[in-house]
Design a protein around this motif. Structure first.
Motif, PDB file in Angstrom:
ATOM      1  N   ASN A 236       0.803  -1.221   0.000  1.00  0.00           N
ATOM      2  CA  ASN A 236       0.000   0.000   0.000  1.00  0.00           C
ATOM      3  C   ASN A 236       0.835   1.269   0.000  1.00  0.00           C
ATOM      4  O   ASN A 236       0.285   2.365   0.077  1.00  0.00           O
ATOM      5  N   ILE A 237       2.163   1.150  -0.067  1.00  0.00           N
ATOM      6  CA  ILE A 237       3.006   2.350  -0.047  1.00  0.00           C
ATOM      7  C   ILE A 237       2.763   3.155  -1.315  1.00  0.00           C
ATOM      8  O   ILE A 237       2.832   2.622  -2.418  1.00  0.00           O
ATOM      9  N   VAL A 238       2.410   4.428  -1.160  1.00  0.00           N
ATOM     10  CA  VAL A 238       2.282   5.296  -2.329  1.00  0.00           C
ATOM     11  C   VAL A 238       3.402   6.327  -2.383  1.00  0.00           C
ATOM     12  O   VAL A 238       3.649   6.916  -3.424  1.00  0.00           O
ATOM     13  N   TYR A 239       4.077   6.561  -1.278  1.00  0.00           N
ATOM     14  CA  TYR A 239       5.169   7.525  -1.312  1.00  0.00           C
ATOM     15  C   TYR A 239       6.191   7.177  -0.245  1.00  0.00           C
ATOM     16  O   TYR A 239       5.841   7.011   0.907  1.00  0.00           O
ATOM     17  N   LYS A 240       7.440   7.077  -0.643  1.00  0.00           N
ATOM     18  CA  LYS A 240       8.512   6.951   0.328  1.00  0.00           C
ATOM     19  C   LYS A 240       9.754   7.645  -0.197  1.00  0.00           C
ATOM     20  O   LYS A 240       9.851   7.935  -1.388  1.00  0.00           O
ATOM     21  N   ARG A 241      10.663   7.967   0.722  1.00  0.00           N
ATOM     22  CA  ARG A 241      11.900   8.649   0.350  1.00  0.00           C
ATOM     23  C   ARG A 241      12.669   7.811  -0.667  1.00  0.00           C
ATOM     24  O   ARG A 241      12.814   6.607  -0.505  1.00  0.00           O
TER      25      ARG A 241
ATOM     26  N   ARG B  92      15.283  16.136  -3.292  1.00  0.00           N
ATOM     27  CA  ARG B  92      14.433  14.946  -3.376  1.00  0.00           C
ATOM     28  C   ARG B  92      13.736  14.886  -4.738  1.00  0.00           C
ATOM     29  O   ARG B  92      13.673  13.826  -5.367  1.00  0.00           O
TER      30      ARG B  92
ATOM     31  N   VAL C 180       3.979   7.330   3.030  1.00  0.00           N
ATOM     32  CA  VAL C 180       2.518   7.383   2.932  1.00  0.00           C
ATOM     33  C   VAL C 180       1.993   6.039   2.428  1.00  0.00           C
ATOM     34  O   VAL C 180       2.525   5.459   1.482  1.00  0.00           O
TER      35      VAL C 180
ATOM     36  N   ARG D 150      -1.740   3.984   1.326  1.00  0.00           N
ATOM     37  CA  ARG D 150      -3.114   4.273   0.934  1.00  0.00           C
ATOM     38  C   ARG D 150      -3.771   2.964   0.520  1.00  0.00           C
ATOM     39  O   ARG D 150      -3.147   2.141  -0.164  1.00  0.00           O
TER      40      ARG D 150
END
Lengths: 270, 76
Positions: free
Chosen positions: A15-20, A42, B68, B70
């Motif tokens: 479910n990760i939609v954003y990570k570093r 970034r 994040v 979702r």
């Protein structure tokens, strides 16, 4: 407190939609809290990751707050003498035309000591990308007046405000280089809100795609805050930037695909 | 009816407490703690369940400390 609102059924890898991004080295950035440098780093690394250019890109780091950029970016980097990043990038790009080259400079580097290198590199139409962080101040050395400091803006070397009769007027580098025939894509962006950051990322991507076609310099100015130098909190400095910097440095594209776009923003009286 | 629910994980040791994420969150999901982390900064935490995973906080974070998640969940 955090555990109370943790949603463990959502907190899964799929479910990760954003990570570093992994292209940033896993170490804390050396910048002040709220500084725009971290966001631009970034966005730059995310763009390179999406385009798959990690092993084909060579960056040139400047002198200034971002002098340690080579410590944070997991790509090939070189450090240039103060203001001479465009000259070094010219050499790299001419020796290795299939590599993607960018310079990452601040306003003390690009607009003060490196004005000659910047203008001549843009005029020759070298095929690399220049990223210019403009915060209107010499941030690293303690907030002295820079060429890009606004009229009547207080800095540590102009404590009564910049008097344009004595100290001259701010230098709009981006409008200046847009007049030169060697530049292909010239734009001014910001990184203080989510929508501005997304636009900046699109601009960086366009700049790297232009390198494939060898059409000329892509020049991206990012108007950023310097909350330490301006003596404000990060949120206050973002607000101050919107109220004072943006009327003088209007955001938006200035030159697209080698054609000047009419600026729609108003200019401020000085 | 399925609803979009999100969750954020903040790396509190890397957070520098600049509060830029708080200004960008449309649901006031993030707030600052009174406690400080190892470097002496107040850090951001999630304080309610309204997160939709819009990624605004993660995109403006200068240090990239926010991850994040979702997912679609069925409403009870």
């Amino acid at each position: 407190m955090e555990e109370q609102f943790a949603k463990l059924d959502i907190r899964k890898n799929e479910n990760i939609v954003y990570k570093r991004t992994d292209l940033l080295v896993d170490r804390p950035l050396s910048y002040c809290p709220g500084c725009g440098h971290g966001t631009v780093h970034r966005m730059l690394m995310e763009t390179l990751e999406e385009m798959g250019l990690q092993d084909k890109t060579i960056g040139v780091s400047p002198v200034g707050c971002s002098v340690l950029a080579y410590d944070f970016m997991n790509i090939d980097m070189l450090g240039a003498a103060h203001g001479r990043a465009p000259a070094l990038a010219t050499a790299i790009k001419r020796m290795w035309p299939d590599r993607f080259v960018f310079t990452y400079q601040g306003d003390g580097d690009l607009a003060a000591i490196g004005t000659a290198e910047t203008i001549h590199a843009c005029n020759r139409g070298e095929h690399f990308t220049m990223i210019f962080i403009n915060n209107g101040i010499y941030g690293m050395t303690g907030g002295q007046m820079a060429p890009t400091t606004l009229p009547n803006m207080r800095t540590s070397t102009s404590p009564y405000g910049r008097d344009t009769n004595i100290m001259g007027f701010p230098l709009k580098m981006t409008e200046l280089v847009a007049q030169l025939p060697g530049t292909y894509y010239v734009t001014r962006q910001a990184v203080h809100t989510p929508s501005a950051v997304r636009k900046t990322k699109k601009a960086i991507r366009k700049a790297f795609e232009n390198q494939k076609n060898k059409t000329g310099i892509s020049f991206i100015e990012v108007v950023s805050n310097c909350n330490s130098g301006w003596k404000m909190t990060p949120v206050q400095s973002n607000k101050w930037m919107e109220e004072n910097m943006f009327p003088f440095y209007p955001l938006g594209d200035i030159k697209i695909d080698g054609v000047l776009v009419t600026p729609k923003a108003e200019t401020v009286k000085v | 009816m399925a609803k979009i629910k999100g969750d954020i994980v903040i790396n509190v040791e890397r957070c520098k407490g600049c509060e830029v994420c708080i200004a960008s969150c449309p649901f006031s999901t993030i707030a600052m703690t009174k406690e400080v982390n190892g470097k002496g900064y107040h850090y951001a935490v999630k304080v309610n369940d309204d997160c939709t995973g819009c990624m605004n906080c993660a995109i403006v974070c200068p240090d990239g400390v926010i991850t994040v998640y979702r997912a679609k969940v069925m409403a009870e």
